[in-house]
Scaffold this motif. Structure first.
Motif: not given
Lengths: 447, 502, 132
Positions: A371-378, A387-390, A437-447
Motif C-alpha cells: 500500500p502506498g506504492l504503485d506502478l504508474p506506467l503500464a 515507482v510512484r511513492v506516497p 527493504r527498498l520497497v518498504a523504505a519507499l513506502a515509508g513502512r518499517p524495514a
C-alpha cells in the motif's frame, strides 16, 4: 623525481652536445617577458604513500556499491564484472599502447577491435560497427548527424524516452548546424505516442531509445514503419546494453542505425566515465560512419592481419570534410567489453538478462502488493521501472538512504507530471532481501 | 622432416613462445562457459510472458562460447603483439607518450571512484566534486586561464566545445561571423571542429621559417573571422615567437584565439598560454598529464577559458559553496549545453590529479625542461645525416624530412618501418603536411640519455642502410609477426567483421 | 615531362582533370599525374546521371588509402553517363586513367568553355611549377 631519469651529469653532457650552457638557454626562443619568473602556484609534490592516503580520503567521501545497496540506473548500470576483465585490461601492452596506426606492432589492439566490431553487429542485428565513440550520449548525437548526412535533411525527431542528458547532448551537437529538433510525446502507458504524425519529407530521422529512459520497452517495428514512409532513418539508442541480449535486435526491427552506451559490458560506473559509446549501421552507409574502423587484410606473406581502414572519412585526412572530428576514442573500455562479452558468451549474457528481468518483475510484484506504492506506467519493462511513492521522490530516497540503500533516481526534475516517483533499477546484484527493504523504505513502512 | 620444417610451426606456436592467435570466434566451442551467475533468489520469469513473444530475440550471433582460460590466454597472447610505452620508446610527435604512472591506476580503481554513480546525491559525492574543483583550479594555474571544464572526453571534443563557446560568444553580441583561421600546419581535428560549427575554414600559410607571422594573419583577419586556431608550440616543435602580436591582431578585429594544447608539455612552468593572449584552449590529459593512451583512448580534453567565455561553459559546473561544500551549478543560461552524458572521463581526472600531486610545481617545470633538453639533444645527434627543414633550437619535438635519402629511393615510411626492427615504435610520419616526408619526433622527458643515444644510433644506422642496402629498408619490418599489411585491399574490399563460413 | 603521361589530343584543367570531345559529348577523367599523386585508388564517388554541373564545381570525390580529393568539372553540362566499372574496380583509374578509367560524360552547354583549359604543353608546365 622518479618519473624523470636525468641526473645532473646527464644534463651536463647533453647541454654540451647541443652547444648551449644551461637548460634556461634552451628556452631562448620563448620571449623573455613571457617566461614565468616564479614557480606555479600549485601544492607541493607528495610522496606516493602520502598521496594514496589523500586520494583514499577523497574516495571515502563518495558513496559506492560497497557502502550501499544499489538501485540507481538511469543510464549507468551496476553490474558484476568478472575478475578476468581487469586482470587482462591492466596488461600494460594494452594500457600503454597507442592508437594502432602502425599495424605491424599493434595487432593485439587491432584484432580486439575487430572482435568488438563483430560482437556489436551481432548484438544490434546490423552489418558494420565502428571502433567506439566517447559515450552513449555522443553516440546518439553522431547517429543523428549520420542520418542527416545520408538523407541530406536537417529535421530530427527525438522520442520522449531519450535520456534527458542524451537529449541535451544531441541538441548541443546539432546547434551549430541549423538543424530543427522536434520532440515526440510520451503516451499514457509510458511508451512513445505514435510517431508517424511527426515524420515528414524533411525529416532525417527519428531517434528512439530502447528501453526508454523511464524503463518502458518501445515498439521499434512501429517506429521503423513510421520512418520508412518518408525514407527517413530510424536511429535506435540504447542506454542499458544488456537489454540487447534479450530484446529483438534493432536491426531486425528496421533500425538503420543502432547506437548508445555499452558501459554495462564490464566497464566500471566510474562516476560517469570513461564509458563506451557504440554505433552500428547497414553496409551501404559505411562511408558515412564516424570514428575509426578496423578491417581485415593480409600482409606481404599472405598472413591474415588487421588495419585501420576507410581512414579517408576521418579528420586526419578529410579535415573539414570529415564525418566527425573524433580522433581518440575509448579503446581500453572497448577491450573491457570485448573481454566481458567473450566470458559471458551468448548463453551467459542471455541468462544474465533474464536474471535482471526476474529481479525487476519480483520488485514490481512487491510494489503492487505494498500500500502506498504503485506502478504508474503500464508498458512492459526490462530491468528499470517507475515507482510512484506516497510523499515525494526525495523523501522516499532519503528513507532508503537511512537504511543503507541508494534507492533509485528522483524523477521530480525529469518527469514531474508523474507525481512523486522514483526510477528503480534492479540487476543481478540486487539481492531479494535488499529489494524487500527498498520497497518498504519507499513506502515509508518499517524495514 | 628438415631442420627448417622442425623450426617452423610446433603446435600453434611458430617461434617458441611467440603465438599465432586466431579470432576469439574461431576458438569458440559450443557449451564452453566463462562466467558464473548466482542462483536466482527470486522467482524465474518467462520473458515471453512479461514482454510479448515478438519482442524477444532468438539467440545472439557474433558472441563466442569460451572457458575463462580460453579468454585469458586469447587476450594475453594478443597483448604480446603490441608495442607499448612500458616496452620501449614511442617518439610520436605531438602525442607526448610519456610514462604512465602505476600509482595513477591504483588511485582510479579506489572503489569510491570506480564504483560510484554520476547521478548519486551530491552530498554522497563530495570527494569526487572536490577532486574536480581542485583539478580545475590546478589546470587553470598551469595554463593561465580563468576557468576550466573537465567535461570533454578527448582533445577533439574539447576543440568542439571551444569553438562552440566562441560561436556562442559572437552570437550573444549579435555578430554573424562565418570564418575561422587555421594554420596550414594544424592537426586535422582543428578544421573538422570548426566545420562542425558551420564555419568556413581559411588556411593561413606558415612562413618559410615554419612560423606563423603576424602579417600573414593580418592579411586574412577581418570582422568576419570568429577565431584563429593556433597550436603553440607549433606542430613543428617551434615556439610561435609572434604569438602575442598575432593574438592582438585577432582581438583588435573582435575575434578570439583558440589554443590547441596538444604541445603543452614544452611549456609547463615555463610560460602560460593565457598570458600569451589565448582566450580558450583544450588540454590533453592523455598527453601532457600522463594518463595512458589505452590503444586508442580513453583520453580527456578539458577546456580552459578566460572570464569572458565563462558564461558559455558546458553544464553543470562544480562550485564551492559556504562551509566548503561542493555543488553542481546547472543555472547557466548561456551555456553551450552538455557534450557528455555525465561529467566526462572521470577516471582520467583521478589519474591526472594524482600526477599533478606527484610532481608539484617543480616537478612540472622539470618535465618541460627535460622534454625540451631531450628533443634538442636528439636533434644534435641527427642533424647532418637527416635533413632538418627548420634548423634551430626546438621545443619538445622536432621535424626531420627524408630529403637527404631521396637518391636512395628510401622514404620516410621505409625509415619508420625499419625503426620497428630496431625495437621502436616509429615517430609521427607525414605530418605536419607542410613538410614533405615529415618525421616528427618527440622523446618526452621520460627517456634517459642512454635511451636517446640508442634511438639516435638506430636512426643513423638506418640512414647508412639506406645507402648500402636500400632494399632491406624498403621491405622492412622484418622482425615483426606481421610484415607490411595491404591497406589498399582493406579499403577497396572492406571486411569489417568476422562472419562464420557458410 | 617524361614521368607523367600527358596525351597531346586531350585538354586539361588546373585541377588535374582531362577532357576529350566526342562529338556532342565531353568525356572527363583524372590525369596520370593525379593518379600517381593519390596512389592506389580505393573509391570513386560520381554524380547521378541527369545532374547538371558547372565548370569549377565539385562533381565527385576520389579516394586513395591515404588521401581524398575533390573532382572538379572542367566544363559545364549535364551528366549523361558515368563509368560503371569504377564502382567495381576503382583501380582502373590507376591502370588506364585516360581510357577505361574515364569517369563521366557530359553534354556540354557552352563549347567555348574548352578554351579555358590547358593544352598538353601548358599542363606539363603547370605540373612542373607545382613541383618546385
Amino acid at each position: 623525481m622518479r618519473y624523470i631519469p636525468h641526473t645532473e651529469e646527464d644534463v651536463a653532457r647533453m647541454l654540451d652536445a647541443i652547444g648551449v650552457d644551461s637548460v634556461e638557454a634552451l628556452f631562448e626562443p620563448v620571449p623573455a617577458k613571457l617566461r614565468l619568473r616564479q614557480a606555479l602556484e600549485l601544492p607541493p609534490a607528495l610522496s606516493e604513500q602520502e598521496l594514496l592516503a589523500e586520494l583514499g580520503a577523497l574516495a571515502a567521501r563518495n558513496a559506492h556499491t560497497g557502502t550501499h545497496e544499489w538501485f540507481l540506473g538511469a543510464g549507468t548500470y551496476a553490474h558484476f564484472t568478472p575478475s578476468a576483465v581487469d586482470a587482462l585490461v591492466s596488461r600494460s601492452e594494452f594500457t600503454t599502447s597507442y592508437t594502432p596506426y602502425q599495424p605491424e606492432i599493434s595487432q593485439g589492439t587491432l584484432q580486439a577491435v575487430f572482435e568488438w566490431q563483430t560482437m556489436i553487429t551481432g548484438l544490434t542485428g546490423l552489418e558494420v560497427a565502428n571502433a567506439s565513440l566517447y559515450d552513449g550520449a555522443s553516440a546518439a548525437a553522431e547517429g543523428a548527424l549520420m542520418a542527416m548526412r545520408t538523407t541530406r535533411r536537417s529535421r530530427v525527431v527525438l522520442s520522449a524516452g531519450l535520456h534527458p542528458h542524451y537529449r541535451a547532448v544531441v541538441r548541443t551537437y546539432l546547434a551549430g548546424l541549423g538543424a530543427e529538433i522536434a520532440l515526440a510525446p510520451r503516451g499514457p502507458d509510458g511508451r512513445s505516442a505514435p510517431l508517424a504524425p511527426l515524420v515528414d519529407a524533411a525529416t532525417a530521422c527519428v531517434v528512439l531509445q530502447q528501453p526508454a529512459f523511464l524503463g518502458c520497452i518501445e515498439d521499434v517495428a512501429a517506429a521503423a514503419e513510421a520512418t520508412r514512409r518518408h525514407d527517413a532513418r530510424l536511429v535506435v539508442v540504447v542506454n542499458e546494453a544488456l537489454s540487447l541480449a534479450l530484446l529483438r535486435a534493432p536491426g531486425d526491427q528496421g533500425a538503420d542505425i543502432a547506437c548508445g552506451e555499452a558501459q554495462s559490458f564490464g566497464v566500471p560506473m566510474g562516476l560517469g566515465g570513461p564509458h563506451l559509446g557504440f554505433l552500428a549501421t547497414r553496409q551501404r552507409f559505411v562511408r558515412q560512419l564516424p570514428g575509426r574502423l578496423v578491417g581485415e587484410t593480409v600482409d606481404t606473406e599472405g598472413r591474415r592481419g588487421f588495419v585501420l581502414t576507410l581512414s579517408t572519412r576521418e579528420q586526419h585526412i578529410r579535415r573539414e570534410r570529415a564525418t566527425s572530428n573524433i580522433c581518440t576514442n575509448q579503446g581500453l573500455c572497448l577491450l573491457m567489453a570485448t573481454v566481458y562479452l567473450s566470458l559471458l558468451g551468448p548463453v551467459g549474457l542471455r541468462r544474465l538478462a533474464e536474471q535482471n528481468l526476474a529481479k525487476a518483475e519480483y520488485a514490481k510484484a512487491r510494489v503492487r502488493a505494498t500500500p502506498g506504492l504503485d506502478l504508474p506506467l503500464a508498458a512492459p519493462t526490462f530491468n528499470e521501472f517507475v515507482v510512484r511513492v506516497p510523499d515525494s521522490g526525495a523523501g522516499a530516497l532519503a528513507r532508503a538512504r537511512e537504511r543503507g540503500i541508494i534507492g533509485g533516481l528522483d524523477l521530480e526534475p525529469f518527469a514531474p507530471e508523474l507525481g512523486p516517483a522514483v526510477l528503480v533499477c534492479t540487476t543481478e546484484l540486487s539481492r531479494r532481501d535488499a529489494i524487500d527493504r527498498l520497497v518498504a523504505a519507499l513506502a515509508g513502512r518499517p524495514a | 622432416m628438415s631442420a627448417a620444417d622442425r623450426r617452423e610451426a610446433v603446435g600453434n606456436a611458430t617461434r617458441g613462445l611467440s603465438y599465432e592467435e586466431p579470432l576469439v570466434f574461431e576458438r569458440s566451442r559450443r557449451g564452453r562457459t566463462g562466467y558464473s551467475l548466482p542462483a536466482l533468489d527470486v522467482p524465474a520469469v518467462d520473458p515471453a510472458a512479461c514482454l510479448s513473444a515478438q519482442a524477444i530475440r532468438d539467440g545472439i550471433p557474433g558472441l563466442p562460447e569460451l572457458s575463462e582460460i580460453d579468454v585469458v590466454r586469447h587476450f594475453t597472447r594478443l597483448s604480446t603483439w603490441n608495442a607499448a610505452v612500458d616496452l620501449g620508446l614511442y617518439p610520436l610527435g605531438s602525442c607526448t607518450m610519456k610514462y604512465n604512472p602505476k600509482l595513477n591506476e591504483r588511485a582510479a580503481r579506489l572503489p569510491g571512484f570506480a564504483n560510484a554513480h554520476p547521478m548519486q546525491p551530491e552530498a554522497l559525492q563530495q570527494g569526487f566534486l572536490e577532486l574536480c574543483f581542485e583539478l580545475e583550479r590546478q589546470l587553470a594555474v598551469v595554463t593561465g586561464m580563468d576557468e576550466v571544464t573537465l567535461q570533454p572526453a578527448a582533445g577533439a571534443q574539447g576543440e568542439l566545445a571551444g569553438v562552440m563557446m566562441i560561436r556562442a560568444y559572437h552570437e550573444q553580441r549579435g555578430e554573424r561571423r562565418t570564418r575561422v583561421l587555421v594554420p596550414d600546419s594544424a592537426h586535422g581535428t582543428n578544421p573538422a571542429s570548426a566545420a562542425l560549427n558551420a564555419y568556413q575554414i581559411v588556411a593561413v600559410p606558415s612562413g618559410s621559417d615554419g612560423l606563423l607571422h603576424a602579417e600573414a594573419v593580418a592579411r586574412v583577419m577581418s570582422e568576419d573571422v570568429a577565431a584563429l586556431m593556433i597550436t603553440n608550440p607549433s606542430t613543428l616543435g617551434l615556439f610561435e615567437e609572434e604569438i602575442v602580436a598575432i593574438c592582438e591582431i585577432v582581438h583588435a578585429r573582435g575575434g578570439l584565439v583558440y589554443g590547441d594544447g596538444a604541445n603543452l608539455n614544452a611549456l609547463l612552468g615555463i610560460a602560460r598560454p593565457g598570458d600569451l593572449g589565448i582566450d580558450v584552449m583544450h588540454l590533453n590529459l592523455h598527453k601532457t598529464f600522463s594518463t595512458p593512451h589505452g590503444g586508442g583512448g580513453p583520453g580527456s580534453g578539458p577546456v580552459g577559458v578566460k572570464s569572458p567565455l565563462a558564461p558559455y561553459l558546458p553544464t553543470p559546473v562544480v562550485r564551492r559553496r559556504e562551509g566548503g561544500r561542493f555543488a553542481l551549478d546547472r543555472d547557466l543560461p548561456h551555456s553551450i549545453g552538455r557534450l557528455h552524458g555525465s561529467f566526462g572521463n572521470v577516471g582520467m581526472f583521478v589519474r591526472a590529479f594524482a600526477y599533478l600531486r606527484s610532481l608539484g610545481p617543480e616537478g612540472l617545470r622539470r618535465c618541460a625542461e627535460m622534454a625540451v633538453l631531450n628533443a634538442n639533444y636528439l636533434l644534435a645527434r641527427l642533424r647532418g645525416t637527416y635533413h632538418v627543414p627548420y634548423d634551430r633550437l626546438v621545443m619538445h619535438e622536432f621535424v626531420l624530412s627524408d630529403r637527404n635519402l631521396a637518391d636512395t629511393g628510401v622514404t620516410t615510411l621505409d625509415v619508420a618501418k625499419r625503426l620497428i626492427d630496431y625495437g621502436y615504435h616509429p615517430p609521427t610520419v607525414y605530418f605536419p603536411l607542410i613538410v614533405h616526408g615529415a618525421l616528427m619526433i618527440e622523446p618526452t622527458e621520460s627517456e634517459s640519455l642512454e635511451g636517446l643515444d640508442r634511438f639516435a644510433d638506430a636512426l643513423l644506422a638506418i640512414a647508412a642502410e639506406a645507402r648500402e642496402d636500400p632494399d632491406l629498408v624498403r621491405t622492412a619490418p622484418h622482425h615483426t609477426r606481421r610484415s607490411r599489411l595491404d591497406e589498399t585491399r582493406a579499403a577497396r574490399h572492406p571486411v569489417l567483421r568476422w562472419q562464420p563460413l557458410k | 615531362m617524361a614521368e607523367y603521361d600527358i596525351p597531346e589530343d586531350l585538354v586539361y584543367s588546373r585541377d588535374d582533370e582531362w577532357a576529350r570531345a566526342e562529338g556532342a559529348r565531353v568525356v572527363v577523367g583524372v590525369t596520370d599525374y593525379a593518379q600517381k599523386q593519390l596512389g592506389d585508388i580505393v573509391y570513386v564517388e560520381l554524380p547521378a546521371v541527369g545532374t547538371t554541373i558547372h565548370q569549377g564545381d565539385v562533381f565527385g570525390v576520389i579516394e586513395s588509402v591515404k588521401a581524398v580529393s575533390d573532382l572538379y568539372a572542367p566544363v559545364s553540362g549535364e551528366v549523361v553517363e558515368i563509368n560503371p566499372e569504377l564502382a567495381r574496380r576503382p583501380e582502373t583509374v590507376n591502370e588506364d586513367c585516360y581510357g577505361d578509367g574515364w569517369m563521366i560524360a557530359l553534354v556540354v552547354e557552352d563549347p567555348a568553355e574548352v578554351d579555358d583549359l590547358l593544352d598538353a604543353a601548358a599542363y606539363a608546365k603547370h605540373i612542373e611549377e607545382r613541383s618546385e
